[in-house]
Design a protein around this motif. Structure first.
Motif, PDB file in Angstrom:
ATOM      1  N   ARG A 225      -9.068  -0.811  11.050  1.00 60.52           N
ATOM      2  CA  ARG A 225     -10.381  -0.678  10.416  1.00 60.52           C
ATOM      3  C   ARG A 225     -11.360  -1.668  11.062  1.00 60.52           C
ATOM      4  NH1 ARG A 225      -7.532  -4.136   8.004  1.00 60.52           N
ATOM      5  NH2 ARG A 225      -8.366  -5.868   6.769  1.00 60.52           N
TER       6      ARG A 225
ATOM      7  N   PHE B   4      -4.933   3.404  10.716  1.00 60.59           N
ATOM      8  CA  PHE B   4      -6.328   3.194  10.341  1.00 60.59           C
ATOM      9  C   PHE B   4      -6.540   2.345   9.110  1.00 60.59           C
ATOM     10  CE2 PHE B   4      -6.451   6.743  13.214  1.00 60.59           C
ATOM     11  CZ  PHE B   4      -7.268   6.152  14.167  1.00 60.59           C
ATOM     12  N   ASP B   5      -5.455   1.950   8.494  1.00 55.87           N
ATOM     13  CA  ASP B   5      -5.634   0.854   7.562  1.00 55.87           C
ATOM     14  C   ASP B   5      -5.419  -0.458   8.293  1.00 55.87           C
ATOM     15  OD1 ASP B   5      -6.466   2.286   5.494  1.00 55.87           O
ATOM     16  OD2 ASP B   5      -4.569   2.326   4.397  1.00 55.87           O
ATOM     17  N   GLY B   6      -5.021  -0.367   9.557  1.00 52.93           N
ATOM     18  CA  GLY B   6      -4.907  -1.573  10.360  1.00 52.93           C
ATOM     19  C   GLY B   6      -6.053  -1.664  11.354  1.00 52.93           C
TER      20      GLY B   6
ATOM     21  N   ASP C 229      -1.692  -5.101   8.564  1.00 53.05           N
ATOM     22  CA  ASP C 229      -3.064  -4.855   8.195  1.00 53.05           C
ATOM     23  C   ASP C 229      -3.158  -3.467   7.583  1.00 53.05           C
ATOM     24  OD1 ASP C 229      -4.046  -7.242   8.732  1.00 53.05           O
ATOM     25  OD2 ASP C 229      -4.925  -6.760  10.674  1.00 53.05           O
ATOM     26  N   GLY C 230      -2.044  -2.736   7.594  1.00 54.87           N
ATOM     27  CA  GLY C 230      -2.018  -1.444   6.927  1.00 54.87           C
ATOM     28  C   GLY C 230      -1.248  -1.549   5.615  1.00 54.87           C
ATOM     29  N   LEU C 231      -0.246  -2.336   5.619  1.00 56.60           N
ATOM     30  CA  LEU C 231       0.638  -2.444   4.455  1.00 56.60           C
ATOM     31  C   LEU C 231       0.169  -3.525   3.491  1.00 56.60           C
ATOM     32  CD1 LEU C 231       4.259  -2.029   5.845  1.00 56.60           C
ATOM     33  CD2 LEU C 231       3.167  -0.725   4.020  1.00 56.60           C
ATOM     34  N   ARG C 232      -1.033  -3.951   3.560  1.00 52.80           N
ATOM     35  CA  ARG C 232      -1.486  -5.036   2.686  1.00 52.80           C
ATOM     36  C   ARG C 232      -1.525  -4.558   1.226  1.00 52.80           C
ATOM     37  NH1 ARG C 232      -5.391  -2.266   4.470  1.00 52.80           N
ATOM     38  NH2 ARG C 232      -7.392  -2.039   3.404  1.00 52.80           N
TER      39      ARG C 232
ATOM     40  N   PHE D 217      -2.518   6.778   8.046  1.00 55.09           N
ATOM     41  CA  PHE D 217      -2.451   5.602   7.162  1.00 55.09           C
ATOM     42  C   PHE D 217      -2.088   4.353   7.952  1.00 55.09           C
ATOM     43  CE2 PHE D 217       0.731   2.816   5.328  1.00 55.09           C
ATOM     44  CZ  PHE D 217       0.018   2.205   4.302  1.00 55.09           C
ATOM     45  N   LEU D 218      -1.015   4.457   8.734  1.00 51.70           N
ATOM     46  CA  LEU D 218      -0.496   3.279   9.433  1.00 51.70           C
ATOM     47  C   LEU D 218      -1.538   2.686  10.368  1.00 51.70           C
ATOM     48  CD1 LEU D 218       1.778   1.355  10.250  1.00 51.70           C
ATOM     49  CD2 LEU D 218       2.527   3.073  11.923  1.00 51.70           C
TER      50      LEU D 218
ATOM     51  N   GLN E 172      -8.314  -2.082  -1.101  1.00 49.63           N
ATOM     52  CA  GLN E 172      -9.471  -1.473  -0.441  1.00 49.63           C
ATOM     53  C   GLN E 172      -9.114  -0.874   0.924  1.00 49.63           C
ATOM     54  OE1 GLN E 172      -8.999  -4.673  -1.014  1.00 49.63           O
ATOM     55  NE2 GLN E 172     -10.145  -6.014   0.332  1.00 49.63           N
ATOM     56  N   SER E 173      -9.274   0.467   1.039  1.00 51.76           N
ATOM     57  CA  SER E 173      -8.926   1.155   2.283  1.00 51.76           C
ATOM     58  C   SER E 173     -10.129   1.234   3.209  1.00 51.76           C
ATOM     59  CB  SER E 173      -8.441   2.572   1.958  1.00 51.76           C
ATOM     60  OG  SER E 173      -8.506   3.394   3.087  1.00 51.76           O
ATOM     61  N   GLY E 174      -9.868   1.262   4.490  1.00 51.22           N
ATOM     62  CA  GLY E 174     -10.955   1.293   5.461  1.00 51.22           C
ATOM     63  C   GLY E 174     -11.242   2.673   5.993  1.00 51.22           C
ATOM     64  N   LYS E 175     -10.721   3.689   5.331  1.00 50.81           N
ATOM     65  CA  LYS E 175     -10.943   5.069   5.777  1.00 50.81           C
ATOM     66  C   LYS E 175     -12.440   5.345   6.001  1.00 50.81           C
ATOM     67  CE  LYS E 175      -6.796   7.031   5.672  1.00 50.81           C
ATOM     68  NZ  LYS E 175      -6.314   7.595   4.415  1.00 50.81           N
ATOM     69  N   SER E 176     -12.752   6.124   7.026  1.00 50.32           N
ATOM     70  CA  SER E 176     -14.163   6.324   7.358  1.00 50.32           C
ATOM     71  C   SER E 176     -14.638   7.750   7.106  1.00 50.32           C
ATOM     72  CB  SER E 176     -14.420   5.956   8.816  1.00 50.32           C
ATOM     73  OG  SER E 176     -13.637   6.782   9.651  1.00 50.32           O
TER      74      SER E 176
ATOM     75  N   ALA F 277       0.845  -1.191   0.000  1.00 51.56           N
ATOM     76  CA  ALA F 277       0.000   0.000   0.000  1.00 51.56           C
ATOM     77  C   ALA F 277       0.881   1.241   0.000  1.00 51.56           C
ATOM     78  CB  ALA F 277      -0.909  -0.001   1.219  1.00 51.56           C
ATOM     79  N   LYS F 278       0.394   2.305  -0.668  1.00 51.02           N
ATOM     80  CA  LYS F 278       1.233   3.489  -0.834  1.00 51.02           C
ATOM     81  C   LYS F 278       1.267   4.351   0.422  1.00 51.02           C
ATOM     82  CE  LYS F 278       0.833   3.986  -5.855  1.00 51.02           C
ATOM     83  NZ  LYS F 278       0.185   2.665  -6.087  1.00 51.02           N
TER      84      LYS F 278
ATOM     85  N   GLY G 226      -5.608  -8.797   5.845  1.00 52.37           N
ATOM     86  CA  GLY G 226      -4.790  -8.929   4.658  1.00 52.37           C
ATOM     87  C   GLY G 226      -3.573  -9.816   4.851  1.00 52.37           C
TER      88      GLY G 226
END
Lengths: 220, 220
Positions: free
Chosen positions: B209, B205-207, A206-209, B202-203, A213-217, A154-155, B215
DNA sequence: TGTAATCTTTACCAATCGGTCAAAAATAAT
DNA sequence: ATTATTTTTGACCGATTGGTAAAGATTACA
């Protein structure tokens, strides 16, 4: 010419032994009190040696500290150097985190020595930071960036990713007193690091996958 | 009875002014050199004051340091105290991270003072760590655990989650020299913290979620 | 303005700091 | 065993450390 001045191989068994004892004692003291807060007497006593005898092997306090810092910087960057562009990105990052965590567990004094040095403005290693360290980090950040461009990760900002790995792993060495105080005495030393390894794997991967699909809310 | 000994309100304008000047100067010095590495002369000079004059307001070096540490601990835990079980879990965690990062940006000296104290074994705040701090963290960890049980957050060890927030945010204050050295001079100070905020969001909240699909790549 | 309280300074102290020196003790080479 | 070398020690140095004593300067208040 005194014994210790000769960099020319000629080290007696006694020299090697005592130099090691001094450096080990100095690592104890410097890592706990910083450079200015440490005294030669303290180091000498911790090494079971008289002060003049210690100064026979290292001419100044700076010489001891410099030797320690030098050896540290060698070993400290090894895990990052090992990060291989040819490997699997996720596994390479995972391995890097684990190696750093192991170093925090196995070499906490070295970690604290480094932390003390940075905290106090890094007057003695500024050159290393701006030179070899920056170069190595920039190089590896480029690799990570390419991994991200190839959708293998993930970027995100690779520099700050590296910072966060340093911060989270070294925290278990540098802030060990606080970690132990908060967790209480019910956890054994080894258990703490196992839990930490598990958690960091969760946090980073779980962030660097790779899947996007991002879980941003907050769409904002 | 000397002026400063009276804790009974009676503070002159000069007292308040000078005490503030001293504490400000002491924060500079202590945060940079640690307790043992700092000298009263240094603090006095930095405060533009003679040493005996300084010692008129604070009787010992320990007294200055103790006052600083005391005020620090008050403020330092506020962001965690504000974490509210009734709020939205993701937003509460996100807000906590942001507040901690802002404190690292706005109060780097305080962060380094604290780091120095912990690094050096926390001899003067051991009680706070094992008492109020542990109690507060345990309490908030319970809240986070309930959030996770309610599927509002991905499941992980809440204590280590808090550690990782401390580590990543305070890193930007404590290791500022290193961060700046690695990033180079092309980034302004404010920009660094904006990038850091973005990355940390990013770090974490992509984890963190709420949706459950992980992932993880090694099914083992 | 007088005066009592507060504030500041000069001079100083014993202890500790990093480091030196010469001589003694231990070790190694012959 | 003798000598040359390396290692260790005790005595010491000037500078700096945290802190004190007392007198002088300033301020607040009547």
């Amino acid at each position: 010419m005194t014994a210790r001045a000769s960099r020319t191989q000629r080290r007696t068994r006694i020299q090697l032994e005592n130099e090691q004892r001094i450096l080990d004692a100095a690592l104890d003291v410097f890592s706990l009190h910083g450079f200015r807060g440490s005294t030669i007497d303290q180091i000498a006593e911790s090494a079971g040696m008289s002060k003049p005898n210690l100064l026979y092997y290292f001419r100044t306090k700076e010489a001891i500290h410099g030797e320690l810092i030098g050896r540290l910087m060698e070993k400290w960057l090894d895990p990052l150097r090992e990060m291989d562009e040819a490997g699997d990105p996720v596994q390479e990052i995972r391995r890097y985190i684990l190696r750093k965590l192991e170093m925090a567990r196995d070499y906490p004094r070295e970690s604290r020595l480094f932390a003390n040095e940075i905290l106090q403005g890094a007057p003695r290693i500024e050159g290393v930071l701006k030179g070899p360290l920056k170069q190595l980090v920039d190089e590896k950040a480029e690799i990570i960036k390419r991994w991200m461009a190839d959708e293998k990760l993930a970027k995100c900002d690779p520099h700050h990713l590296i910072f966060s790995i340093w911060a989270t792993t070294q925290h278990y060495a540098d802030f060990d007193v606080q970690v132990r105080a908060v967790l209480g005495t019910h956890k054994s030393g080894a258990g703490r690091f196992d839990d930490a390894a598990r958690f960091l794997d969760f946090l980073f991967f779980d962030g660097l996958r790779p899947t996007g699909q991002s879980g941003k809310s907050s769409p904002s």
